[in-house]
Scaffold this motif. Sequence first.
Motif, PDB file in Angstrom:
ATOM      1  N   ASP A  78     -31.759  51.406 -24.000  1.00 47.24           N
ATOM      2  CA  ASP A  78     -30.975  50.665 -23.188  1.00 47.24           C
ATOM      3  C   ASP A  78     -30.384  48.904 -23.477  1.00 47.24           C
ATOM      4  OD1 ASP A  78     -29.287  50.166 -21.001  1.00 47.24           O
ATOM      5  OD2 ASP A  78     -30.945  50.382 -19.583  1.00 47.24           O
ATOM      6  N   PRO A  79     -29.568  49.131 -24.082  1.00 43.54           N
ATOM      7  CA  PRO A  79     -29.366  47.505 -24.645  1.00 43.54           C
ATOM      8  C   PRO A  79     -28.512  47.067 -23.552  1.00 43.54           C
ATOM      9  CG  PRO A  79     -27.513  48.862 -25.855  1.00 43.54           C
ATOM     10  CD  PRO A  79     -28.497  49.903 -24.883  1.00 43.54           C
ATOM     11  N   GLY A  80     -29.203  45.979 -23.126  1.00 40.73           N
ATOM     12  CA  GLY A  80     -28.478  44.629 -22.270  1.00 40.73           C
ATOM     13  C   GLY A  80     -29.178  45.654 -21.029  1.00 40.73           C
ATOM     14  N   GLY A  81     -30.384  46.239 -20.951  1.00 41.91           N
ATOM     15  CA  GLY A  81     -30.991  46.651 -19.150  1.00 41.91           C
ATOM     16  C   GLY A  81     -30.303  47.062 -18.697  1.00 41.91           C
ATOM     17  N   GLY A  82     -28.653  47.245 -19.234  1.00 45.39           N
ATOM     18  CA  GLY A  82     -28.088  48.054 -17.588  1.00 45.39           C
ATOM     19  C   GLY A  82     -26.939  46.882 -16.869  1.00 45.39           C
ATOM     20  N   MET A  83     -27.112  45.670 -17.322  1.00 42.53           N
ATOM     21  CA  MET A  83     -26.871  44.771 -16.843  1.00 42.53           C
ATOM     22  C   MET A  83     -24.950  45.029 -16.545  1.00 42.53           C
ATOM     23  SD  MET A  83     -28.184  41.407 -18.863  1.00 42.53           S
ATOM     24  CE  MET A  83     -27.142  39.880 -17.457  1.00 42.53           C
ATOM     25  N   LEU A  84     -24.714  44.963 -18.164  1.00 39.74           N
ATOM     26  CA  LEU A  84     -23.113  45.976 -17.685  1.00 39.74           C
ATOM     27  C   LEU A  84     -22.190  46.535 -16.728  1.00 39.74           C
ATOM     28  CD1 LEU A  84     -22.002  45.490 -21.459  1.00 39.74           C
ATOM     29  CD2 LEU A  84     -21.346  43.914 -20.123  1.00 39.74           C
ATOM     30  N   GLU A  85     -23.606  47.747 -16.504  1.00 39.05           N
ATOM     31  CA  GLU A  85     -23.387  48.430 -15.617  1.00 39.05           C
ATOM     32  C   GLU A  85     -23.422  47.751 -14.013  1.00 39.05           C
ATOM     33  OE1 GLU A  85     -22.000  52.216 -15.416  1.00 39.05           O
ATOM     34  OE2 GLU A  85     -22.140  51.896 -17.900  1.00 39.05           O
ATOM     35  N   GLY A  86     -24.246  47.452 -14.398  1.00 37.33           N
ATOM     36  CA  GLY A  86     -24.307  45.881 -13.003  1.00 37.33           C
ATOM     37  C   GLY A  86     -23.701  45.520 -12.144  1.00 37.33           C
TER      38      GLY A  86
END
Length: 795
Positions: free
Chosen positions: A535-543
């Motif tokens: 999970d690159p970015g730790g889900g920041m973009l989806e958040g």
Amino acid sequence: MSDGRQEILELAKVQHPENTVECPLCKTGLKARNLVRHYDRQHKGQPVPTKQEGNEERKPTAPQPNAPQPAAPSRPSRARSEIQPCTELLALAGPRLYRNNMFRVLGLQVSSSASEVRKREKRMEMERKLGLDSSSTTINALELDPEPESEVRARAVERMSEPVARFLDEFFWVWPLAGSGTLDGPIAALERGDLTAAMKAWRGVDKGSEAGAVAQRNLAVIHHLRALDAELAIVEGDDGEIDRRALKADWKSALQLWFDASLSEDLWARSRERVRELNDQVLTTGFVRRVRESLPLALVSINVQLALDAAERGDASSVARQMALMSEMPFGQECNEQALQAAIKPIRDRIKTYIEAAKGRWTAKPPTGNEAVRDLHAQASKQLAVVDALLSAGHPARSGLHDMVAEAMLGGQIAYLQKTAAWDESISLLVLAKETAAGAVTRNNLQENIDVLQRERDLGNDWYSPGYWDLPEETVEAVEVLHGELKAGNLAKTIKGLIENHAAHESGGPLLRCLAHALSLHGIQQFNEGYAQYDPGGGMLEGLLDKLRGLSETQLHIALSTYPSPTDYSVPKCLNCGRKDYTSWNNFTFKDIELFWCIICQEKYESSVAKAKAQFKPIIVRAYEYVQLADELDPNESGIVRNLGNIKGMLVDFGARPSSTKRLRKSLGMNSKRKAKASRPATTRPGSVTDAVSKGTGSKSHAALIGALVGLLAFAVSFFIPVEGTPLTVIQWLSSQVAEFLELPEFPSSTNQNVNFGVQAAIFLAFWMLGAGIGMLFRRAPEPGTASDGEGGGA
């Protein structure tokens, strides 16, 4: 009274075509659809009696095919659909109908009794033994050539005492016109051998009388007999003198005359009278009804049998001629279809037998199922060729048989493929099945299966390989258990079993393919499981997108229309964290949406990506090792090569270094791919050869000096030869090779220059020690009582 055809027509219209009705003129029971034709042939021009003259008014009735139709009390009748077929007649009907006729075999009239025939045969046998001319008269015009053998004549005499056989043979032989058994003119002409005179006499008889009906039936027999004799001559290859035009004329006349005879009530009345004369309990008027019902089918069956025989011997012209004759027959298409269905029933039964036998073979031994499928195709193709000659393209029975064979072949191919994974052979079997199939649905299904197999073949890497099923039976059983574990997803257990119990890496052959297959799948499984967690970015973009979705339409419009700019004094809130005190930011596009966030969010995102990559990198390396080992065991296998290339591309993307399979081999308990190094024993035995690698002299100081020089040289070169943007690459690569050779853990990469310098110093020390070790190898210290040099080997 007036011409009654209109009344007959009206009577037929008010009835269902299959209802049995009575002719108002002769009280004959027949189907309503045949009533007008019967009137035209038997009573043309005659008026129909009115109701007062004896006919009751008829009312329309609903069809009742399963129940008798009402008739006049004086002559009860039954629907023709209730009359059972005459199996004796259908069994007798065939191309040799007249050649096997007892009266033709013995040269007799139908009036001859069984006792008279026996006496005659004894007398003729005695005359033959004495060399005398026979005193018995025969129907010379119809005698068989060559003369029947004594066994055939004896069998004919026996059949004279069988009531049913005698009646049927009489039915297909010439009758005297008077019906009394006396010798009439045409029969006398036949005994003189003058067939032309006999036929001319029969043609001259009034057709409307009983004698006329007999004469027409006799002409039917003669034309039919001549046609069948010619057909048998063609079959036997003795057709040089056959006039094909005359043959066609005989067929046309015979079939039309038989059709007319089947409608003649005088003929059937004569037949019933003959049954009463024979006075046997086996023969009844009901038997005559069955003969009448089955006569059209029996006659058509003869031509179908001729076509069938021609198809089986590959005589296409004879098949076409018989099928053309059938298309012109007056008995109707329904009768033709019934005869054809009866003819192909034995073929259908044979094909079913072939299929069951093939199923038994590929069920008992699936690895050789391809042989069973091919044998089935070869056997069934011969039978299907006969069916194709008899039935037109698109005929349901023809398509059904073709599809039945094709679907059975598909079943055999599946059983074979499941145990062999022989893609090319399986595709060939399906192509054969598709060529066999006739129905569009079956052909499309087979093509879909072919497409699936071609895709699977291109993927490659199978458990099975040639020679697998030739392994010892106990080995196959044990390895098949492991195959079950593999299918269940227990790849580690499968690999362990193959290595520990079967030493597949040493035995090679089919077991080596099994191990390579399991290793490749295990590597792909590890990669897929790791990638699912990546999970690159730790889900920041989806958040970020979730936050935007929570805004109102107006807020969303403002947020996406206001971007920070170097020329503006104030900046909008960060779309992610909402800060306004940032001085730098990052613009990007995600899912085709132009977005930005502050530098703090950007650094947080980059840190999360780096962490995810760091977690995923060892998983990629481990997966690569498994697939690489599979490639080493089974090189050039397309599926493994493709998987290896895909994972290697991911390694490059993630900045990971492909490693060898040495450590994996060791962890799995396999022999190392690299040959083991020879070790020098601490002490030697007298008379033995030491394990020196090479000859030379040296000292400890020389070893240290060499190590220092090698370390300094490598350290210096690394700063002057930049590779891929950094002077540390060469020395790092060299250190990784040393670490791998010595089976040391790999140093983690870092962007911190201080750490890099520390690593550099450690690398220098490592090379210094390496150089010292090399120097020690060049040092020779011979000991007393030992050989001073030699080749490497065991102590």
